[in-house]
Design an enzyme around this catalytic site. Structure first.
Site, PDB file in Angstrom:
ATOM      1  N   HIS A  86       0.838  -1.206   0.000  1.00 43.97           N
ATOM      2  CA  HIS A  86       0.000   0.000   0.000  1.00 43.97           C
ATOM      3  C   HIS A  86       0.878   1.263   0.000  1.00 43.97           C
ATOM      4  O   HIS A  86       0.740   2.135  -0.859  1.00 43.97           O
ATOM      5  CB  HIS A  86      -0.915  -0.026   1.235  1.00 43.97           C
ATOM      6  CG  HIS A  86      -1.819   1.163   1.365  1.00 43.97           C
ATOM      7  ND1 HIS A  86      -3.161   1.115   1.053  1.00 43.97           N
ATOM      8  CD2 HIS A  86      -1.585   2.443   1.749  1.00 43.97           C
ATOM      9  CE1 HIS A  86      -3.702   2.304   1.246  1.00 43.97           C
ATOM     10  NE2 HIS A  86      -2.761   3.139   1.682  1.00 43.97           N
ATOM     11  N   GLU A  87       1.778   1.346   0.948  1.00 39.13           N
ATOM     12  CA  GLU A  87       2.627   2.543   1.049  1.00 39.13           C
ATOM     13  C   GLU A  87       3.557   2.643  -0.155  1.00 39.13           C
ATOM     14  O   GLU A  87       3.882   3.734  -0.617  1.00 39.13           O
ATOM     15  CB  GLU A  87       3.432   2.537   2.353  1.00 39.13           C
ATOM     16  CG  GLU A  87       2.585   2.507   3.624  1.00 39.13           C
ATOM     17  CD  GLU A  87       1.481   3.558   3.669  1.00 39.13           C
ATOM     18  OE1 GLU A  87       1.617   4.618   3.027  1.00 39.13           O
ATOM     19  OE2 GLU A  87       0.454   3.292   4.333  1.00 39.13           O
ATOM     20  N   HIS A 121       1.721   4.435  -2.862  1.00 38.79           N
ATOM     21  CA  HIS A 121       1.788   5.892  -2.687  1.00 38.79           C
ATOM     22  C   HIS A 121       3.171   6.397  -3.127  1.00 38.79           C
ATOM     23  O   HIS A 121       3.295   7.439  -3.764  1.00 38.79           O
ATOM     24  CB  HIS A 121       1.598   6.271  -1.217  1.00 38.79           C
ATOM     25  CG  HIS A 121       0.178   6.221  -0.734  1.00 38.79           C
ATOM     26  ND1 HIS A 121      -0.851   6.870  -1.381  1.00 38.79           N
ATOM     27  CD2 HIS A 121      -0.388   5.639   0.363  1.00 38.79           C
ATOM     28  CE1 HIS A 121      -1.986   6.661  -0.707  1.00 38.79           C
ATOM     29  NE2 HIS A 121      -1.724   5.920   0.350  1.00 38.79           N
ATOM     30  N   HIS A 142       3.515   6.773  -6.793  1.00 37.30           N
ATOM     31  CA  HIS A 142       2.783   7.980  -7.214  1.00 37.30           C
ATOM     32  C   HIS A 142       3.671   9.218  -7.029  1.00 37.30           C
ATOM     33  O   HIS A 142       3.671  10.133  -7.851  1.00 37.30           O
ATOM     34  CB  HIS A 142       1.516   8.088  -6.354  1.00 37.30           C
ATOM     35  CG  HIS A 142       0.418   8.931  -6.926  1.00 37.30           C
ATOM     36  ND1 HIS A 142      -0.705   9.240  -6.220  1.00 37.30           N
ATOM     37  CD2 HIS A 142       0.268   9.536  -8.126  1.00 37.30           C
ATOM     38  CE1 HIS A 142      -1.512   9.991  -6.958  1.00 37.30           C
ATOM     39  NE2 HIS A 142      -0.944  10.192  -8.124  1.00 37.30           N
TER      40      HIS A 142
END
Ligand SMILES: [Zn+2]
Length: 676
Positions: A468-469, A472, A475
């Site tokens: 998940h991290e 990010h 991105h």
């Protein structure tokens, strides 16, 4: 000696000079860079040239880069590696930064130049990215009250200040109520069902307050496992009642009046800016940008999931009955039987899976995934400055060798690190005078540490968090934008979790896990049937979980679309709104709103739906990977070009449609949740 924060950062890649920074440097550096930023703003407002996109909007984007970089270092360290001096610096500089931000928004000369550019934009031949910057900047001024007449402005400021202090009071009341209760157990028999680690923690809690026996509190690490494992129903009931009535109708710390006041002030604030309710104000710059879009979404999901919620309830009731439970399932029974049913159905827990997830191998596997999807390469560079010796530093390059980003990985808990996991940026990406400033990104987690007897082994849940991290981080790292305020993860709140949540899908893919997950001792591959069980357990209780989230979403929207000035009785109002999603009896004396920090002291007002909406996006987006192959380069490339590189340079729906070829549909989420 000069302040290292204020001189040019000469470290490679412009990294913050971590080794030279002392906590005492922050306040003077921030004061000085606020001064310099104000000078830049004055240059804009005093420019004798007529306002243009370049001399006003663009100049504003670049005006406080340094200030932003210095405060990023301070606030990032305050979360990841703090001490009393850093905390003090953060506390002392926060009001200065808030005042600076307010002074910009309410600067009349600046706004009038901005407005002039905004009004003549059709004659300016701006590209799409410039149009977005103009739109977003102008909108943030309007939303900050820049275009109001003097009287409305006064009232607007007053409301903002009042709301800020009401939120703090709300939060304080919830915290005090959470701290006020404890369950003191003195008979060992009353610990039945609780795992050893939880009992040990409760005994330490008791000792720290000078008591014998065991103490359980309403804080999550104590409350949640108690509800899941305690075999003593009357004790579960007791602690549940205390938890669910926090700050509701108490002598002290009563949040009823505060909720009403917040709701009414928010409504008034939205009205001053011309919105019919607070939800319309909040949603203006969201992907789902109207009340009706959000309500339709929640209703559709409600209808699609309701029967599965009822089924989950039936299954659980039947299971409980078989296991000797008499009477109705009450709210203090759900977590307990649900934990047992899950174990009974899937027989997996953290300890069975942990040996297959050696952190060192997980890191390699995630990097390799980024290589397969996006052609990225990671070179460990611990010679570069870092803020703690345990932090790992990587230089990230594209397949053609182009430098993309610096990535920090900070894995283990430490005194001075906040709990949880997050991604953050030390330096944002932007382009200035054709120079592409590549970002500096950090992932901070609190993973299970290595023990003297074994290396760091993480749980499946931690693996999912890492992915998940890392999403990010991609991105942030892959950003290719011109303007700082549009780059990387600076996107709408109901869009920002797409890049992160989509990565979690790989944690359930046999094809990926098979490549690398090996028992750290025997070297044996993770058994196929174990992966199957992980995947099957994904849909467990999804009907119930969805129903619960929808209930909160409806409650949030109900409070923030109130159009009537007379705010009703809180208990009756909440009960009425949540009735349709409830599976169990309402407990008189319990209330959600009065302790619902997300809505009244956090940033989720009229935004709670975003949790489910992000799942819609990630499931719909991932279905393309499922269809074309989970390592498919074309799909990955399109995700990169249309979403990961783009920040806020176009409307999220436009970006999404370019990737997916259509608007997101709820179908994939329904399928993944087992509702199809
Ligand atoms: Zn996230």
């Amino acid at each position: 000696m000069s302040n290292p924060l204020l001189t040019k950062w000469k470290s490679p890649f412009g990294l913050p000079p971590f080794y030279q920074i002392k906590p005492s440097h922050f306040k003077p550096a921030i004061e000085e860079s606020i001064k310099r930023a104000r000078e830049e703003i004055n240059k804009i407002t005093e420019n004798i040239e007529p306002p243009s996109f370049e001399n006003t909007v663009e100049a504003l984007d670049y005006a406080d880069i340094r200030l932003n970089e210095i405060s990023s270092v301070l606030f990032n360290l305050n979360s990841a590696e703090t001490n009393s001096e850093i905390q003090a610096a953060a506390m002392e500089t926060s009001p200065l930064l808030a005042r600076y931000a307010d002074d910009i928004t309410l600067n009349r000369n600046l706004f009038s130049r901005l407005k002039e550019v905004y009004n003549k934009q059709s004659s300016l031949r701006l590209n799409d990215e410039q149009k977005m910057l103009l739109k977003k900047t102008y909108r943030s001024f309007i939303r900050g009250g820049a275009d109001l007449d003097e009287d409305s402005r006064q009232r607007f400021r007053q409301i903002n200040e009042e709301l800020a202090s009401l939120s703090l009071e709300f939060e304080k009341n919830v915290l005090e109520e959470t701290n006020a209760f404890f369950l003191h157990i003195t008979y060992k028999a009353d610990l039945e069902g609780l795992p050893d680690g939880i009992i040990e923690a409760a005994s330490e809690e008791a000792k720290s307050s000078g008591r014998n026996g065991w103490v359980f509190t309403l804080h999550y690490p104590s409350y949640i496992p108690f509800m899941q494992y305690s075999a003593k129903r009357h004790l579960r009931e007791k602690i549940y009642r205390a938890y669910s009535s926090r700050a509701f109708g108490k002598k002290e710390n009563d949040n009823r009046k505060i909720v009403k006041k917040i709701v009414s002030l928010r409504r008034e604030k939205a009205g001053i800016l011309g919105f019919s309710n607070y939800a319309e104000f909040i949603l203006e710059d969201r992907m789902l940008n109207s009340r009706s879009m959000v309500m339709n979404f929640l209703e559709d999901l409600y209808h699609a999931s309701r029967k599965y919620a009822l089924r989950d309830f039936e299954d659980l009731s039947l299971f409980a009955k078989k296991n000797g439970h008499k009477g109705l399932i009450q709210k203090w029974d759900w977590a307990y039987f649900s934990e047992k049913l899950k174990k009974n159905k899937f027989d997996i827990d953290d300890e069975i899976l942990r040996p297959y997830f050696k952190l060192e191998e997980v890191e390699k596997a995630i990097f390799k995934l980024a290589t397969d999807l996006y052609g990225l390469h990671f070179e460990q560079r611990d010679d570069l400055p870092r803020y703690h010796e345990d932090v790992k530093v990587f230089k990230v390059t594209a397949s053609d060798g182009e430098h993309l980003s610096i990535l920090y990985l900070d894995y283990y808990p430490r005194k001075g690190k906040s709990s949880g996991a997050w991604m953050t940026a030390y330096l944002d990406q932007y382009i200035l005078n054709r120079y592409d400033r590549r970002p500096v990104i950090s992932i901070v987690t609190n993973f299970s540490k290595p023990l003297s007897s074994r290396p760091a082994l993480i749980t499946h849940n931690e693996l999912t968090t890492f992915l998940h991290e890392f999403g990010h981080a991609l991105h942030g790292m892959l950003s290719k934008c011109h303007y700082r305020h549009l780059s990387g993860t600076n996107v709408s709140r109901d869009f920002v979790e797409l890049p992160s949540q989509i990565m979690e899908n790989w944690a359930y893919e046999k094809e990926w896990l098979d490549l690398w997950a090996r028992h750290y001792k025997t070297g044996k591959k993770i058994p196929a049937e174990l992966i199957d069980r992980i995947k099957e357990s994904m849909v467990f209780n999804e009907g119930y979980a969805c129903s619960r989230q929808l209930g909160f979403g409806f409650l949030d929207m109900a409070w923030h679309t109130i159009e009537d000035t007379s705010i009703p009785d809180i208990e009756i109002f909440e009960k009425k709104v949540m009735k349709k999603t409830e599976l169990m009896n309402h407990i008189p004396g319990s209330n959600m709103s009065c302790s619902f920090g997300h809505l009244f002291s956090g940033g989720y007002a009229a935004g709670y739906y975003g949790y489910k909406w992000s799942e819609v996006l990630d499931a719909d987006a991932y279905s393309l990977f499922s269809k074309k192959g989970i390592f498919n380069r074309d799909t990955a490339n399109s995700f990169r070009k249309n979403i990961l590189e783009k920040g806020s340079t176009a409307e999220p729906m436009e970006l999404y449609k370019k990737f997916r070829g259509k608007e997101p549909s709820v179908e994939s989420l329904l399928k993944r949740s087992g509702f199809r």
